[in-house]
Design a protein around this motif. Structure first.
Motif, PDB file in Angstrom:
ATOM      1  N   UNK A  33      -3.294 -11.241  -5.803  1.00  0.00           N
ATOM      2  CA  UNK A  33      -3.219  -9.736  -5.752  1.00  0.00           C
ATOM      3  C   UNK A  33      -2.591  -9.016  -4.704  1.00  0.00           C
ATOM      4  N   UNK A  34      -2.919  -9.529  -3.613  1.00  0.00           N
ATOM      5  CA  UNK A  34      -2.132  -8.939  -2.323  1.00  0.00           C
ATOM      6  C   UNK A  34      -0.801  -9.125  -2.515  1.00  0.00           C
ATOM      7  N   UNK A  35      -0.099 -10.326  -2.976  1.00  0.00           N
ATOM      8  CA  UNK A  35       1.157 -10.416  -2.870  1.00  0.00           C
ATOM      9  C   UNK A  35       1.914  -9.435  -4.143  1.00  0.00           C
ATOM     10  N   UNK A  36       1.322  -8.997  -5.425  1.00  0.00           N
ATOM     11  CA  UNK A  36       1.618  -8.539  -6.357  1.00  0.00           C
ATOM     12  C   UNK A  36       1.519  -7.056  -6.159  1.00  0.00           C
ATOM     13  N   UNK A  37       0.509  -6.608  -5.262  1.00  0.00           N
ATOM     14  CA  UNK A  37       0.292  -5.104  -4.957  1.00  0.00           C
ATOM     15  C   UNK A  37       0.988  -4.857  -3.756  1.00  0.00           C
ATOM     16  N   UNK A  38       1.275  -5.665  -2.790  1.00  0.00           N
ATOM     17  CA  UNK A  38       1.850  -5.584  -1.538  1.00  0.00           C
ATOM     18  C   UNK A  38       1.098  -4.715  -0.586  1.00  0.00           C
ATOM     19  N   UNK A  39      -0.183  -4.947  -0.535  1.00  0.00           N
ATOM     20  CA  UNK A  39      -0.862  -4.167   0.459  1.00  0.00           C
ATOM     21  C   UNK A  39      -2.406  -5.071   0.391  1.00  0.00           C
ATOM     22  N   UNK A  40      -3.103  -4.928   1.714  1.00  0.00           N
ATOM     23  CA  UNK A  40      -4.392  -5.610   1.846  1.00  0.00           C
ATOM     24  C   UNK A  40      -5.309  -5.233   0.485  1.00  0.00           C
ATOM     25  N   UNK A  41      -6.027  -6.040   0.240  1.00  0.00           N
ATOM     26  CA  UNK A  41      -7.092  -5.835  -0.887  1.00  0.00           C
ATOM     27  C   UNK A  41      -8.406  -6.627  -0.426  1.00  0.00           C
ATOM     28  N   UNK A  42      -9.561  -5.783  -0.625  1.00  0.00           N
ATOM     29  CA  UNK A  42     -10.770  -6.341  -0.264  1.00  0.00           C
ATOM     30  C   UNK A  42     -11.277  -6.803  -1.562  1.00  0.00           C
ATOM     31  N   UNK A  43     -12.049  -7.866  -1.361  1.00  0.00           N
ATOM     32  CA  UNK A  43     -12.745  -8.672  -2.685  1.00  0.00           C
ATOM     33  C   UNK A  43     -13.977  -8.951  -2.313  1.00  0.00           C
ATOM     34  N   UNK A  44     -14.844  -8.589  -3.086  1.00  0.00           N
ATOM     35  CA  UNK A  44     -16.474  -8.894  -2.995  1.00  0.00           C
ATOM     36  C   UNK A  44     -17.128  -9.519  -4.436  1.00  0.00           C
ATOM     37  N   UNK A  45     -18.025 -10.254  -4.535  1.00  0.00           N
ATOM     38  CA  UNK A  45     -18.643 -10.308  -5.698  1.00  0.00           C
ATOM     39  C   UNK A  45     -19.200  -9.071  -6.391  1.00  0.00           C
ATOM     40  N   UNK A  46     -19.255  -8.963  -7.679  1.00  0.00           N
ATOM     41  CA  UNK A  46     -19.793  -7.634  -8.297  1.00  0.00           C
ATOM     42  C   UNK A  46     -20.908  -7.188  -8.093  1.00  0.00           C
TER      43      UNK A  46
END
Length: 303
Positions: free
Chosen positions: A92-105
């Motif tokens: 996701x970070x490579x595709x979007x080109x910026x940091x992404x925060x992930x967590x369980x739903x």
């Protein structure tokens, strides 16, 4: 600006929040079930739509089934099994080109309800999902509790506490064990318990209306399961989400029953229904960036 994405088994939902937390835009698409590459593309397309409406830089947070293993960086514990073993965060970070925060739903649900939902103002909160699966998230003083295994709040795959003779060894769970809390307290678990006793196939609302004995068993099992968490975490409030959270009787019957199982002379913990409904998960994903972190990231973009 904040973008929140909720990656579900059937839909991917996204919202854009303004600086004051107001929802400025919302969109959703169907999840490409079973297709990891298509799932990445769908998330990216939806995120770019929201970013365009932001008119500038926006932080991105994503709620997901399962979690990212700290040991491998790959997805684990997801009931959307096509994600398991994939480098979702990296891709996701490579595709979007910026940091992404992930967590369980379920973590995202808990964070949303703590920020400005049914748990607003509470020092500690246990957020519970009672739906197709059973999950949970822990929030203390406005922040998610996380640990070295990235499984904080995963009560759904603990054994049902104090099982009765007819509850042993319990139903099979997709995780490979038997008698997990999820097999009893999920929507399918409730329906299956009713079917085993009566031979009837009913939906949750029908069971609630027509089958008081089935619902009474559910209340007691939920009280036992929550008591185990309360004995350890002692939260100010437990907030319920998911389809089963709409059953009114839970909020009177379960606190009445859990006093039998909680190791205390009195129980001040509240049981509350969620405030934001189906939107809690996606709102919580947007809140994965704290105000200070979001401000710092936006400042770095400006520099």
């Amino acid at each position: 600006m904040r973008i929140g994405i909720d990656l579900g088994g059937t839909k991917i939902e996204g919202i854009l929040l303004g600086p004051d937390g107001a929802v400025l835009a919302r969109t959703r698409v169907s999840t490409p079930r079973g297709d990891y590459a298509a799932t990445i593309k769908a998330i990216a397309a939806l995120t770019k739509q929201l970013a365009a409406k932001a008119g500038g830089a926006a932080t991105i947070g994503l709620g997901m089934p399962g979690t990212v293993s700290p040991a491998t960086g790959l997805v684990k514990n997801a009931n959307s099994t096509w994600l398991i073993g994939k480098p979702l965060h990296t891709d996701l970070e490579a595709t979007l080109g910026q940091p992404v925060r992930l967590a369980n739903d379920a973590d995202c649900f808990a964070l949303s309800e703590a920020a400005d939902g049914a748990g607003k103002g509470a020092r500690s909160l246990f957020g519970v999902i009672l739906g197709t699966g059973v999950g949970g998230g822990l929030v203390h003083e406005g922040r998610l509790i996380t640990g070295p295994n990235a499984i904080a709040g995963e009560w759904g795959h603990n054994p049902l506490p104090a099982p009765n003779e007819d509850e042993q060894p319990g139903p099979d769970c997709y995780c490979g064990r038997r008698g997990c809390v999820e097999t009893w307290l999920s929507g399918p678990g409730l329906a299956e318990d009713h079917f085993r006793r009566t031979g009837e196939r009913l939906e949750t609302a029908e069971i609630a209306a027509k089958a008081p004995e089935t619902i009474a068993r559910y209340h007691d099992r939920l009280a036992r399961a929550l008591a185990g968490v309360i004995n350890i975490f002692d939260p100010d409030v437990v907030v319920l989400g998911g389809g089963i959270s709409n059953l009114e009787a839970l909020y009177e019957e379960v606190p009445r029953l859990w006093t039998r199982y909680i190791f205390s002379d009195t129980v001040a913990t509240r049981l509350a229904r969620n405030l934001h409904g189906d939107s809690s998960g996606v709102r919580g994903a947007a809140w994965l960036w704290s105000g200070e972190e979001a401000a710092a990231w936006h400042g770095s973009k400006a520099d």
